[in-house]
Design an enzyme around this catalytic site. Structure first.
Site, PDB file in Angstrom:
ATOM      1  N   HIS A  51      20.222 -20.848  28.543  1.00  0.00           N
ATOM      2  CA  HIS A  51      21.290 -20.279  27.835  1.00  0.00           C
ATOM      3  C   HIS A  51      21.190 -18.683  28.232  1.00  0.00           C
ATOM      4  O   HIS A  51      20.054 -18.202  28.475  1.00  0.00           O
ATOM      5  CB  HIS A  51      20.826 -20.282  26.297  1.00  0.00           C
ATOM      6  N   GLU A  53      20.685 -15.969  26.524  1.00  0.00           N
ATOM      7  CA  GLU A  53      19.667 -15.183  25.902  1.00  0.00           C
ATOM      8  C   GLU A  53      18.380 -15.286  26.661  1.00  0.00           C
ATOM      9  O   GLU A  53      17.762 -14.420  26.839  1.00  0.00           O
ATOM     10  CB  GLU A  53      19.538 -15.493  24.597  1.00  0.00           C
ATOM     11  N   CYS A  81      20.972 -19.823  18.906  1.00  0.00           N
ATOM     12  CA  CYS A  81      20.433 -21.125  18.609  1.00  0.00           C
ATOM     13  C   CYS A  81      19.034 -20.994  17.952  1.00  0.00           C
ATOM     14  O   CYS A  81      18.622 -19.849  18.261  1.00  0.00           O
ATOM     15  CB  CYS A  81      20.767 -22.025  19.377  1.00  0.00           C
TER      16      CYS A  81
END
Length: 146
Positions: A51, A53, A81
């Site tokens: 992801h 991040e 998430c």
């Protein structure tokens, strides 16, 4: 400044869009300087944890030579998430700024202060929310047409 950094995260999301990745971008900033930039890369890498991040955190840790990203802020086009939120907490990032809301994962967390693991993290959502939502909506419209 929040809008400036979120616009840079949106630019990262656009790169993901062009590569067929879910268009989410992240920027990590410390003392007004960009430490890292990233976008989702799950499809190309065939790796579920790639992801935006997570990739941005990895890059920032490498650049700063520390797993503790104290004093850093992260700008993300979509509310993180649970996996990414955990990584942000564990890396000691002090503030999360996000654009679009994603109630699937963190709907119970309010935009304010969150205390965990002897670390306080501030959360602020809705930064360029419409722009962040639009890129995601356009991506999924394109996917559905295929």
């Amino acid at each position: 400044m929040k809008e400036y950094y979120m616009n840079l995260a949106i630019c990262q999301a656009k790169k993901a869009f062009k590569k067929g990745e879910v268009p989410i971008g992240a920027i990590i900033v410390k003392n007004g300087k960009i430490v890292s930039k990233a976008y989702n890369n799950r499809e190309k890498s065939k790796n579920a944890i790639n992801h935006a991040e997570i990739i941005a955190i990895k890059k920032a840790c490498k650049k700063l030579h520390d797993w503790r990203l104290e004093g850093c802020e992260i700008y993300v086009t979509l509310q993180p998430c649970i996996m990414c939120f955990g990584a942000i907490l564990n890396s000691r990032i002090k503030k999360i700024y996000y654009g679009a809301k994603d109630n699937k994962f963190l709907g119970s967390l309010s935009d304010s202060k969150y205390n965990c693991l002897n670390h306080n993290i501030n959360i602020e959502g809705g930064i360029l929310e419409k722009e962040c939502e639009l890129i995601l909506k356009n991506f999924f419209k394109k996917i559905r047409k295929k």
